[in-house]
Design a protein around this motif. Sequence first.
Motif, short mmCIF file in Angstrom:
data_model
loop_
_atom_site.label_atom_id
_atom_site.label_comp_id
_atom_site.label_asym_id
_atom_site.label_seq_id
_atom_site.Cartn_x
_atom_site.Cartn_y
_atom_site.Cartn_z
N ARG A 88 9.23 -55.36 -7.37
CA ARG A 88 8.25 -55.63 -6.49
C ARG A 88 7.67 -57.15 -6.45
O ARG A 88 6.89 -57.59 -5.65
CB ARG A 88 7.03 -54.54 -7.00
CG ARG A 88 7.35 -53.10 -6.58
CD ARG A 88 6.28 -52.28 -6.60
NE ARG A 88 6.65 -51.01 -6.11
CZ ARG A 88 5.76 -49.96 -6.04
NH1 ARG A 88 4.68 -50.08 -6.15
NH2 ARG A 88 6.13 -48.80 -5.60
N LEU A 148 5.58 -60.09 -3.02
CA LEU A 148 6.51 -58.86 -2.41
C LEU A 148 7.25 -59.62 -1.50
O LEU A 148 8.57 -59.12 -1.36
CB LEU A 148 5.57 -57.89 -1.71
CG LEU A 148 6.30 -56.57 -1.04
CD1 LEU A 148 7.04 -55.90 -2.26
CD2 LEU A 148 5.36 -55.69 -0.45
N LEU A 172 -2.81 -53.44 -0.40
CA LEU A 172 -1.49 -53.62 -0.79
C LEU A 172 -1.22 -53.87 -2.31
O LEU A 172 -0.54 -53.05 -2.79
CB LEU A 172 -0.67 -54.97 -0.02
CG LEU A 172 0.57 -55.15 -0.46
CD1 LEU A 172 1.55 -53.87 0.06
CD2 LEU A 172 1.19 -56.40 0.06
N GLN A 182 -1.54 -50.62 -4.08
CA GLN A 182 -0.44 -49.49 -3.80
C GLN A 182 0.68 -50.07 -4.78
O GLN A 182 1.27 -49.38 -5.38
CB GLN A 182 -0.14 -49.38 -2.56
CG GLN A 182 -1.32 -49.09 -1.50
CD GLN A 182 -0.96 -48.99 0.02
OE1 GLN A 182 -0.23 -48.12 0.55
NE2 GLN A 182 -1.61 -49.93 0.48
N MET A 183 0.71 -51.53 -4.63
CA MET A 183 2.07 -52.00 -5.58
C MET A 183 1.84 -51.76 -6.83
O MET A 183 2.97 -51.29 -7.66
CB MET A 183 2.28 -53.42 -5.10
CG MET A 183 2.75 -53.93 -3.79
SD MET A 183 2.74 -55.48 -3.52
CE MET A 183 3.91 -56.21 -4.73
N PRO A 205 0.00 -60.10 -4.25
CA PRO A 205 0.82 -59.26 -3.91
C PRO A 205 1.68 -59.40 -2.54
O PRO A 205 2.70 -59.06 -2.32
CB PRO A 205 -0.01 -57.78 -3.71
CG PRO A 205 -1.51 -58.25 -3.34
CD PRO A 205 -1.38 -59.68 -4.45
N ILE A 259 5.19 -58.27 -8.26
CA ILE A 259 3.50 -58.38 -8.68
C ILE A 259 3.76 -58.35 -10.25
O ILE A 259 4.72 -57.76 -10.76
CB ILE A 259 2.97 -57.22 -7.98
CG1 ILE A 259 1.27 -57.25 -8.34
CG2 ILE A 259 3.37 -55.75 -8.83
CD1 ILE A 259 0.36 -56.43 -7.50
#
Length: 419
Positions: free
Chosen positions: A285, A272, A325, A328-329, A268, A287
């Motif tokens: 994003r 990102l 991270l 959340q992503m 990530p 990912i």
Amino acid sequence: MHLSAVVIPPCLRGFASDAPPDQAFDVALHGPQVARVQPVPGPVQGTLLSAFVDAHVHLDKNYAADSVGGAEGDLLTAIRRMDVYLAGEGASTLRARMERALEDAYACGSRALRTHLNWDGATPPPSLAVFTALQDAWRGRLELQWVSLIRLDFFADAAAADALARAVRAGGGVLGAFVYRNADIDALLHRVFSLAQRYGLALDFHVDEGLDADATGVHSIARLTQAFGLQGRVVCGHGCSLSAQPAVQALETLALCAQAGVHLVALPTTNLYLQGAWDATPQERGITRLKEALALGVSASIATDNVADAFYPYGSYDLFDSFGLGVQMAHLAPAQDALATITIHPAAALGLAWDGRIAPGCPADLVLLAARNGNALLTPQGRQRVVVRAGVALPLDSGAARTPLNAGPAPVQPPPHRP
């Protein structure tokens, strides 16, 4: 040593238990092993995890950002800058950078790392000798593995490719390649798989690291994994293009990965930073479809990737930061249900002897977080930790992510929550 009233997330329980997720346990350690796990009334004082496994790093590139700068979203620029930097570096500074990374990872709670090393041809790079020396020096503290990172087009030369595979086997490594929209991709990948089968090598790919929907390397690799019978021995890192493909197509590929036993590693932080437009706030994003992969039964992991280099000029080797991270992503709520991505799943991808589940008799290589529940896992206070290795708490310097502890006969508890 005793760890008092800690939650062991259900995915990490290696013992029979129908206790609720918030059940507290007392964990007794005897020497380098867990001796006893006993449910107690509580209240919960912290969260106990097995030590982390970082399935995808680049020890030969880290801490170069001050010299090369960040590439700001341009993967090819990052590759060129790092190639120039590595070509002009000596072994002593390379070793210092690598060792700094290992010290950071160990202090933050990692027990194993797999690094990709840049290869330009069949002959091992200078970084391999440096890595091998560090592998010996850190034996017993960190389990270290390496992968040959070379462009897929190199395998067009059958003789050179065979020499590469023999060098990887001789060095105890994993055969790898950078795969992205290559011409003759299926034929080239077929040769890689043939070499892996011939020399008994595991495979680990940088694949589809971009947002082009027509990048389908992951699908080809999953299909060949089944054809060659290499289930469980193949890792695909990045897979960003899956996020740009139509859902039906991407889910078909992920289902094939699950059937083939292909491990998927999401990165990530780096993706990102590198993926998406830099002339506006990016909507993409970068990912891979991590949530969908986990839902389909793919053994998916989150890893650190680059640290302070042209690919990602920030970060550290605290894998729990990358985990936060990634959660959340990829919208992996609740966070505690995704903890296998930095413990059990990468342990399987690397073929480690311990699967990362906590039970009597398992290694006492543990991370005790201050978080008392899942919502606190990603808070600054909740991610404060005590790292236990071989049954002994590390005397760490205090910091944002770690809390010092003087090991002794008294029960070990995480730092109290402050109002």
